[in-house]
Motif scaffolding. Structure first.
Motif: not given
Length: 779
Positions: A176-184, A217-220, A239-246, A472-477
């Protein structure tokens, strides 16, 4: 500090000597600690019977706690055995561990104060329970591994079978602490990049809620950043950059971000509508969701009488109608709703809506637009609205008369989708009820990896990506994977710098070097030390000319500098000659001051033979091919040359047989008109001595012009003889005709001969012969 006789005072039962119950907790704890020390020294060697019940209770309770360390490990029998004995007169009470120790009050004895040892035991028990819970939590590691043969506080083994199964949808306390820091949000504590990467690397289980929350959060952030950067020129890239995201998972975030960006920047509404049109061709559910939210937003603003929200939502809907994402029925419903019960604000919103989509509605529903304008006409005739709104109605009628010429439906740069490929959504005002706001919130996905794999295949199909493309993943993944694929693509393709950053830096360096030098030799030495790449010599020459042109008066510094470069390295000669041609073609763009400086600059190069005189061959000095600016340029050029060389040397250079091709345009001999123009031009600028040969040529030119006239006269005479021969042949062929007709033809042939001979005589004889010809025709 405490008194030395504190034990004596406390052993008495007087009311005044006992401490009051209103003391704070800290005072009680300090007194209790001092109490334990005093009585432990006083009663250490005494039996329990010799100790007062109240004092003995507290003493034994402290002593037992000190000896055993943990009260939970004592058995109840052992505790009861060490309790002080009670007198027969005392009432029997049941004592339990951790409870208050009460005793029967003697007559006249005041009740003892509340002992704080129960609070101490409760705190210890609570700490023990927390420690046991933490041990259980620690056994459940993020990777699902469990530690065996662990013991709890009571000494029992904790086995794997007794641990409950971990729910992946729940974020553990360690995560929870790590998630809170990364998504703050912005404003939280700063995290160094190295620590941030380490924290992200700790959460690697894609099926866990913590990993999916960080990916959400990275996708947002990624979607929001792309939407904020979009404009007309880079819409294809975005548009191409957006299609690379999910965007299927984040469709709620995408719609919310687009609506917020459009409300903040209404002037870019047509750009956001074009973006939605492109996305709608691949994902129609996203276009439908966005249109539904816009309709709901318009209805909410209409009910609240919020004009700004209504105009924002209506403008976006209008552009979606232009892009064929929304059906025209929704546009007609909105106009009808705004106009049927007219107010100042509603009519203003309706007019703004009509301006945006009026051209498209005239194409698809002309009758509906006419009905709306008839309602506006009736409102205008009633005259109940404000004068400003009435004027707006008159303006919209004029706009319709001009066929919405100034309000195009779709500009050419944003017409990105073919009409056959577009999905048009038919949504009415009453049908849009649920905005699906739950899509804006993170939701745990038990099949996260399978969903991402399906979208990856869909993304490859949309973007025409090869099987070897990574991601393989979208965003920061997919941070590291996308970096590696980007490096591979960069190695295969060459990067072209269209921003001309290096060119601007080169021009800045040359400019500063020129203006920081004392003389041309120092400047030439500094510039020659610069390592120019092939093709940059032209930029160097342009900088010399530009710096010279921007001066108020001509400075010989620049001419000497250009001369030095041409003499040191012959590669600079062709660039200067090409610049002279280009400058002469665009000389009309320069003002008089710059024109004078440029002409003197090139005159210096010609005088010193830094460039060839043959470069003047492209100049044509005549009335048709010159302008006032070009004539001024030629005037200053030759006046400067005569000043440098003198008129005699300049005349000899002009008469040089090897340079006759270069001066054919400046001293034309092809046409007397052009020759006279050149003679007059050089005479007017004080250089008439250069035109001596032209004057002689012009004097001999009229005699040569008689020959072509004689040739034309002879040509006309031969034509007449041919006509007479034709007549004679016709006479010989017509022997069978009667004699009177033959005589008439002979007379006609004679008259034709007389006409041909009379052409060389004066005009008076021509008039007489024409009269005779008329008389013969009458005969």
């Amino acid at each position: 500090m405490h008194d030395k006789n504190y034990g004596k005072k406390h052993s008495k039962s007087s009311k005044d000597d006992r401490p009051s119950e209103s003391k704070s907790t800290e005072d009680k704890e300090s007194e209790d600690a001092w109490d334990v020390k005093k009585y432990s020294d006083k009663f250490r060697n005494k039996s329990p019977a010799e100790i007062s019940p109240s004092v003995g209770s507290r003493y034994y309770e402290r002593r037992l706690y000190k000896d055993n360390g943990n009260p939970d490990k004592r058995s109840s029998n052992e505790y009861q055995s060490k309790r002080p004995s009670r007198s027969s007169g005392d009432s029997e009470k049941e004592y339990s561990r951790g409870s208050n120790f009460h005793h029967e009050r003697r007559p006249g004895q005041v009740k003892e104060k509340h002992m704080p040892h129960k609070e101490r035991f409760d705190d210890r028990n609570q700490m023990a329970r927390r420690k046991r819970d933490s041990e259980v939590e620690r056994i459940k590691s993020p990777s699902g591994e469990k530690r065996k043969n662990m013991t709890n506080l009571s000494g029992n083994n904790i086995k794997d079978s007794t641990l409950p199964a971990r729910d992946p949808a729940v974020i553990t306390s360690s995560q929870k602490k790590t998630v809170d820091l990364l998504t703050s949000k912005t404003g939280g504590a700063y995290i160094p990049p190295a620590k941030l990467r380490m924290m992200q690397a700790q959460i690697t289980d894609k099926s866990s809620a913590a990993y999916q929350r960080i990916a959400w959060e990275a996708l947002k952030k990624s979607i929001h950043g792309h939407i904020n950067k979009i404009n007309t020129s880079n819409i294809g890239i975005i548009v191409r950059e957006l299609f690379k995201e999910n965007v299927v998972r984040g469709r709620g975030l995408l719609c919310r971000s687009i609506i917020q960006a459009q409300a903040a920047s209404p002037t870019f509404t047509h750009v956001y509508a074009a973006l939605v049109a492109v996305i709608n061709t691949k994902f129609p559910n996203i276009g439908e969701l966005l249109l539904k939210r816009l309709v709901i937003q318009f209805r909410r603003g209409f009910k609240r009488n919020d004009k700004s929200i209504c105009i924002s939502a209506a403008t976006f809907i209008a552009h979606l109608v232009n892009q064929r994402v929304a059906h025209e029925i929704i546009a007609l419903e909105i106009l009808t709703l705004l106009v049927e019960s007219p107010t100042d604000d509603s009519v203003e919103v309706a007019i703004a809506f009509l301006k945006e989509c009026g051209m498209k509605l005239m194409e698809v529903s002309k009758n509906g637009v006419h009905a709306i304008f008839e309602m506006l006409r009736n409102i205008l005739h009633e005259g109940q609205l404000d004068k400003r709104v009435q004027y707006m109605i008159e303006v919209i009628f004029q706009v319709r008369k001009d066929m919405f010429r100034d309000h195009e439906a779709i500009i050419k740069d944003l017409d990105l989708v073919e009409e056959a490929d577009q999905f048009t959504h038919l949504i009415t005002l009453d049908e849009a009820t649920d905005p699906d706001d739950i899509l804006n919130v993170f939701k745990f996905d038990a099949e996260y990896e399978a969903t991402e794999a399906r979208y990856l295949a869909l993304r490859k199909e949309i973007l025409d990506e090869g099987s070897g493309s990574s991601g393989d993943e979208s965003g920061s993944e997919s941070g590291s994977d996308e970096d590696e694929s980007g490096n591979e693509e960069a190695a295969d393709t060459t990067i072209l710098d269209n921003t001309e950053t290096n060119l601007v830096a080169l021009r800045r360096t040359i400019y500063l070097t020129i203006h920081s030098s004392l003389d041309f030799e120092e400047c030439a030495h500094k510039l020659m030390r610069m390592e120019l790449k092939p093709g940059q010599e032209m930029e160097m020459c342009h900088m010399f000319l530009d710096c010279c042109a921007e001066q108020r008066t001509y400075e010989k510094f620049f001419g000497l500098l250009a001369q030095r470069f041409c003499q040191i390295n012959r590669t600079y000669i062709p660039p200067f000659q090409q610049i002279l041609k280009d400058t002469y073609d665009t000389i009309h763009r320069l003002d008089t001051n710059k024109l004078r400086n440029v002409a003197k600059f090139f005159a210096h190069l010609l005088f010193t033979d830094a460039i060839s005189w043959e470069v003047l061959s492209f100049i044509r000095l005549n009335e048709e091919e010159t302008t006032s600016s070009s004539r001024i340029f030629i005037k200053i050029l030759f006046q400067e040359l005569s000043e440098y060389m003198g008129l005699t040397k300049l005349n000899n250079r002009v008469k040089d047989p090897t340079l006759q091709m270069a001066f054919d345009g400046l001293f034309p001999r092809d046409n007397p008109k052009n020759t006279r123009f050149a003679i007059n031009f050089f005479t007017s600028i004080g250089l008439g001595g250069l035109t001596d040969e032209l004057r002689e040529h012009l004097k001999s030119q009229p005699k040569a012009l008689l020959v072509p006239q004689l040739v034309e006269a002879l040509g006309s005479g031969s034509n007449d003889s041919e006509n007479s021969s034709d007549d004679s042949s016709s006479d010989s062929s017509s022997e069978s005709e009667p004699e009177p007709n033959k005589k008439d033809k002979r007379k006609k042939s004679k008259s034709s001969k007389k006409e041909s001979s009379g052409k060389s005589k004066k005009s008076k004889h021509k008039k007489k012969k024409s009269k005779n010809r008329k008389k013969k025709k009458k005969i």
